[in-house]
Write a protein that holds these residues in place. Structure first.
Motif, PDB file in Angstrom:
ATOM      1  N   VAL A 105      18.755  20.722  24.768  1.00  0.00           N
ATOM      2  CA  VAL A 105      20.170  20.670  25.237  1.00  0.00           C
ATOM      3  C   VAL A 105      20.546  21.657  26.309  1.00  0.00           C
ATOM      4  N   THR A 106      19.973  22.870  26.234  1.00  0.00           N
ATOM      5  CA  THR A 106      20.131  23.967  27.116  1.00  0.00           C
ATOM      6  C   THR A 106      19.507  23.663  28.397  1.00  0.00           C
ATOM      7  N   SER A 107      18.563  23.069  28.495  1.00  0.00           N
ATOM      8  CA  SER A 107      17.874  22.546  29.616  1.00  0.00           C
ATOM      9  C   SER A 107      18.784  21.787  30.473  1.00  0.00           C
ATOM     10  N   ILE A 108      19.141  20.600  29.669  1.00  0.00           N
ATOM     11  CA  ILE A 108      20.054  19.806  30.361  1.00  0.00           C
ATOM     12  C   ILE A 108      21.063  20.070  30.977  1.00  0.00           C
ATOM     13  N   LEU A 109      21.917  21.128  30.075  1.00  0.00           N
ATOM     14  CA  LEU A 109      23.131  21.489  30.732  1.00  0.00           C
ATOM     15  C   LEU A 109      22.840  22.513  31.738  1.00  0.00           C
ATOM     16  N   ASN A 110      21.632  23.325  31.929  1.00  0.00           N
ATOM     17  CA  ASN A 110      21.420  24.176  32.910  1.00  0.00           C
ATOM     18  C   ASN A 110      21.381  23.578  34.144  1.00  0.00           C
ATOM     19  N   HIS A 167      31.088  21.935  30.277  1.00  0.00           N
ATOM     20  CA  HIS A 167      30.581  20.563  29.597  1.00  0.00           C
ATOM     21  C   HIS A 167      31.998  19.914  28.908  1.00  0.00           C
ATOM     22  N   GLY A 168      32.647  20.773  28.397  1.00  0.00           N
ATOM     23  CA  GLY A 168      33.756  20.421  27.713  1.00  0.00           C
ATOM     24  C   GLY A 168      34.934  20.131  28.769  1.00  0.00           C
ATOM     25  N   ARG A 169      34.872  20.619  29.886  1.00  0.00           N
ATOM     26  CA  ARG A 169      35.738  20.339  30.832  1.00  0.00           C
ATOM     27  C   ARG A 169      35.408  18.974  31.674  1.00  0.00           C
ATOM     28  N   LYS A 170      33.900  19.016  31.864  1.00  0.00           N
ATOM     29  CA  LYS A 170      33.595  17.691  32.415  1.00  0.00           C
ATOM     30  C   LYS A 170      33.417  16.299  31.842  1.00  0.00           C
ATOM     31  N   CYS A 227      28.108  10.928  29.574  1.00  0.00           N
ATOM     32  CA  CYS A 227      27.362  12.466  29.327  1.00  0.00           C
ATOM     33  C   CYS A 227      25.734  12.299  29.376  1.00  0.00           C
ATOM     34  N   PRO A 228      25.232  13.782  29.918  1.00  0.00           N
ATOM     35  CA  PRO A 228      23.830  13.678  29.820  1.00  0.00           C
ATOM     36  C   PRO A 228      23.257  14.236  28.396  1.00  0.00           C
ATOM     37  N   LEU A 229      24.186  14.473  27.614  1.00  0.00           N
ATOM     38  CA  LEU A 229      23.705  14.599  26.139  1.00  0.00           C
ATOM     39  C   LEU A 229      23.923  13.563  25.211  1.00  0.00           C
TER      40      LEU A 229
END
Length: 201
Positions: A2-7, A175-178, A190-192
């Motif tokens: 998750v952190t890798s995708i969000l970064n 992510h919550g905003r986008k 969503c990428p997640l």
């Protein structure tokens, strides 16, 4: 994962509030309670033009401050708090911001979320910043079942390595905003979506 995708999704993790120095960021975050960052950014140029530092704001008339920040909501309480906080900073002698959770949360209007923003962006300390976006996204991703911000903060502070806590906080917030809106989240884009237990497609 998750952190890798969000970064990758959010390489720019600077605050969404406009500021030129630590004092301005602190005041802006206090004003951001129960309103949008964009709304705060509309009033702070005039506020900091009139009151560029703790000494000027500490000496301000509350009615004058209220008139400037009126659109941010809860303006009477916020005006009183930022004037008192400015006075507390002035009393430190060098107008500096404290760099501990205990000292920061002793300032009027400063809760744990505000303190963590300062600890991260000004002092580069690990911080789990629990705002409404972080609370919503972390719960949907299954990272927590708590609803109380302090419990979420403490749980994830133990679970997330210190070296990535601050970036994790910012990417979850962004992510919550986008994508992960309170109503009608954009799960399809969503990428997640392949990792999220709450996905709705």
């Amino acid at each position: 994962m998750v952190t890798s995708i969000l970064n990758l999704e959010y390489p720019d993790r600077k605050p969404l509030l406009n500021y030129n120095n630590p004092f301005e960021l602190l005041i802006a975050v206090i004003l951001s309670a129960q309103t949008t960052d964009a709304g705060v950014n509309k009033v702070t140029p005039e506020l900091f033009k009139r009151y560029p530092g703790p000494s000027e704001l500490a000496a301000a008339e509350q009615n004058d401050v209220e008139a400037i920040i009126h659109s941010t909501g809860f303006y009477r309480v916020k005006a009183a708090n930022i004037i008192k906080t400015a006075a507390a900073l002035q009393d430190r002698g060098d107008n500096s911001l404290p760099n501990t959770m205990k000292e920061l949360t002793s300032l009027p209007g400063v809760g744990r979320k505000t303190a963590n923003v300062i600890l991260y962006h000004i002092f580069d300390q690990p911080a789990i910043i629990v705002d409404t976006h972080f609370k919503r996204v972390s719960k949907r991703l299954g990272f927590t079942k708590f609803t109380e911000p302090e419990k979420i903060e403490k749980q994830l502070s133990r679970a997330i390595p210190k070296e990535i806590q601050s970036d994790f906080s910012m990417t979850i917030n962004l992510h919550g905003r986008k994508y992960c809106f309170a109503r009608k989240p954009d799960c399809s884009g969503c990428p997640l979506k392949d990792l999220c237990p709450s996905v709705q497609i």
